[in-house]
Structures are given as structure tokens and as C-alpha cells.
Design an enzyme around this catalytic site. Sequence first.
Site, mmCIF file in Angstrom:
data_model
loop_
_atom_site.group_PDB
_atom_site.id
_atom_site.type_symbol
_atom_site.label_atom_id
_atom_site.label_comp_id
_atom_site.label_asym_id
_atom_site.label_seq_id
_atom_site.Cartn_x
_atom_site.Cartn_y
_atom_site.Cartn_z
ATOM 1 N N MET A 87 55.254 14.217 25.483
ATOM 2 C CA MET A 87 54.848 12.805 25.637
ATOM 3 C C MET A 87 54.243 12.647 27.023
ATOM 4 S SD MET A 87 57.774 10.433 23.865
ATOM 5 C CE MET A 87 59.185 11.447 24.271
ATOM 6 N N GLN A 129 51.196 22.218 26.934
ATOM 7 C CA GLN A 129 50.202 21.726 25.982
ATOM 8 C C GLN A 129 48.899 21.452 26.720
ATOM 9 O OE1 GLN A 129 50.199 17.652 24.293
ATOM 10 N NE2 GLN A 129 50.378 18.679 22.319
ATOM 11 N N CYS A 167 45.694 13.989 19.953
ATOM 12 C CA CYS A 167 45.666 12.852 20.881
ATOM 13 C C CYS A 167 44.458 11.963 20.608
ATOM 14 C CB CYS A 167 45.639 13.355 22.320
ATOM 15 S SG CYS A 167 45.667 11.989 23.484
ATOM 16 N N LYS A 193 49.356 21.395 17.906
ATOM 17 C CA LYS A 193 49.981 20.151 17.445
ATOM 18 C C LYS A 193 48.902 19.260 16.842
ATOM 19 C CE LYS A 193 53.295 16.543 18.615
ATOM 20 N NZ LYS A 193 52.537 15.311 18.845
ATOM 21 N N GLY A 198 57.625 12.776 13.824
ATOM 22 C CA GLY A 198 57.279 11.440 13.325
ATOM 23 C C GLY A 198 58.415 10.728 12.647
ATOM 24 N N ARG A 244 59.919 9.350 20.573
ATOM 25 C CA ARG A 244 60.352 8.039 21.084
ATOM 26 C C ARG A 244 61.863 7.873 21.078
ATOM 27 N NH1 ARG A 244 56.427 4.765 17.303
ATOM 28 N NH2 ARG A 244 56.981 6.565 16.033
#
Length: 330
Positions: free
Chosen positions: A10, A63, A93, A132, A194, A218
Site C-alpha cells: 500500500m 514492487q 495501479c 500484481k 480484495g 485495508r
Amino acid sequence: MDAPVVLAPMSGITDIASRLIAKSFGAALVYIPLISAKALCLGSRKTFDLLISDAAERPVGVQIFGGEPDIIARAVEILNSHPIDLIDINMGCPVPKVAGHAGGASLLRTPKLACEIVAAAVGSTNKPVTVKLRAGWDESTINAPELAQMLEKAGASAIALHPRTKAQGFAGKADWSLITLTKKNVNIPVIGSGDVHSPNDARQMLEETGCDLVMIARAAQGNPWAFSRTLTLLERNELAPEPSQSERLHTMVRHCTLLVKYEGERTAALKMRKHAAWYVKGMKNAAKAREKINRSKTVGEIIDVCQAMVGEWHESCSSDGGWKCFATTD
Ligand SMILES: Cc1cc2nc3c(=O)[nH]c(=O)nc-3n(C[C@H](O)[C@H](O)[C@H](O)COP(=O)(O)O)c2cc1C
């Protein structure tokens, strides 16, 4: 990798302190998020600072993003001398800074280029190269299961999938059936991402989709117990209680201490505003505390607000008058 739960990359959030905390709570893998391949090649000091890592967080992935195979190859060569365990290429992204320059989610629309990028990375390193992905660019061009197959042929060692489209952003639900399809299409590990909001969600994703690992994003913000509680559920079929306010406070102070250690007090104070707000989420008077946290200028002020809220002063903290005593012991 024993524990099948990893901390999602993140940007702006999974800094070294967050990664070390997640690791200490059982995350099997963490990532340094979204490093520009071009900036690495240009020797950007700021970008190299983002690569600062600690042996305790390994295995750690970096990443990277970019839309040009030769630049990706050069960036990967630079990363070869860093103490990292895998290189992940971002193909999900949506932000213009990334997707506007042929990288990130744009690569979902250019499968040939996506494969060239993976092949260029694989040809430049002995480390595993993973990707990803999002589900696809938009609802009418969902292609993650097919693209994953192509990327495997190009040399990818694993695929992480967040099954929302670029157009969706974070709206709607992640379509886990695409993780199932992707897993069926490839012979390399698949990491599902997700809408894993709880330990039960993590177990359900593993069981329902057959994915090899679950990624928590999250739900891990201010909540590293997401990892330990998920592992308890998976290993012992028990749902551990939510952490107490005191546990939250102690971990928040530890987080703060690590941030000060690695990034200095000024940056730590700014970053702790959001982390502290997440740690106190759900507590009584959290909204009022968040307001105060947002006005705080030092980590000491932030910790004072949280301690007053929990009504607890950590002994070693009060004995010599401040949070700094944690900094010297951690
Ligand atoms: C604030 C934020 C920053 C993110 N940054 C990245 C990133 O740098 N690279 C990436 O691949 N995904 C990024 N993601 C996506 C997450 O890794 C994850 O796939 C997505 O949030 C879905 O998982 P969740 O429902 O558990 O949040 C980010 C998500 C959030 C909320």
C-alpha cells in the site's frame, strides 16, 4: 512459506514500521510498495530511501512499476544488490502518475508489453519475479485469468490478483471467482487480494478460490492482529478475541518508535497521524481523538492523546516522562 497471509503493498502506508509490525504479528511476506523503475535508474535519492529495509522484515518484496522493458531490466539489475527476496511488478495501479505512462493498470490493456516487461525482469535477476494484477481495465475487458497464464509463460513466479477492474477503483465487490479462474489457469502460486476484512474472510477466500496465500490491505491498517487472528483461526480453528485497548496502545507506541527510528521524528509525527487514527478506530471517543491527533505536531502529542483516551500510562513511559523511553528500548 508456512503462514498463508501476507501484507499487501500500500503506497504511502506500508512503510518499514508497518511492515515490521505486520511481520511480528505473523505476516509471511511484506512488500516495499510502488517504486518507480525510472526513478531507480535515474538514481533518485528519495526513491532509494524508500528501499531502506530491515533484516527482520524478510522475506520482503519490492514492487516496481514502469512501462518500458529496458528500464525495468535496468531497475531490476540495481535491485539485485539489495537485500530483498522478490521483485513484484505492478500491473494494477490506476493513478495517472503510474498508469498514464504505460505502467501499472495500463499493462492490463497491453498483454504483449506486459509479458515483455516480465521477461526483461526475469532475464536480469535470479530473484523470483511476481506480478500484481487487477481484474482488467474495465468491465468489458476483464482478462486477469488469461493474462496470468501469459505472464507465467513469460517467467512470472507468482501472481497476486485484486479482482476489481481499473475502472472500478475500490467500488463494488472484489470478484473472487476471478481468483478461482486464475488459480485454475496457472501452475504458479496465486495470491488473492480484495475484501478480506476479517479472519473468516481470509479463510473463506483460501477455501473458496483455492488461492495459495491471502493478502490483507485495508483491514491491516492499525490492525496487525489481522495476521495473528487469521493464523489462529487457520491453525486452531479458533477466533481469537479482538485486541484490548491497552494492546492497541502498546502496539501503536511500538509502531511510533519504529517510525522515529527509521524515518526521524518529523516524518514519524506526520505519518503517525493516520496510523494512530487507525489504531484508535472503534474506541470510545475515537472521533474526538482523531481531531486532536490531526492537530498534533509531535509523536509525543499523538501518544498523549491516545494514552489519555485509553486512560493508561505505560509504566516505562511515565517513569521518565515521555515516549522516548520506548525509542531506546525497541
Ligand atoms: C491506500 C492504498 C494504497 C495502495 N497501494 C498499492 C500499491 O502501492 N501497490 C499495489 O499493488 N496495490 C496497492 N493497493 C491495493 C491493495 O494492495 C489491495 O490489492 C486492495 O486494497 C484490495 O485489498 P483490500 O480489500 O484488502 O483493501 C493499495 C490500496 C490502498 C487502500
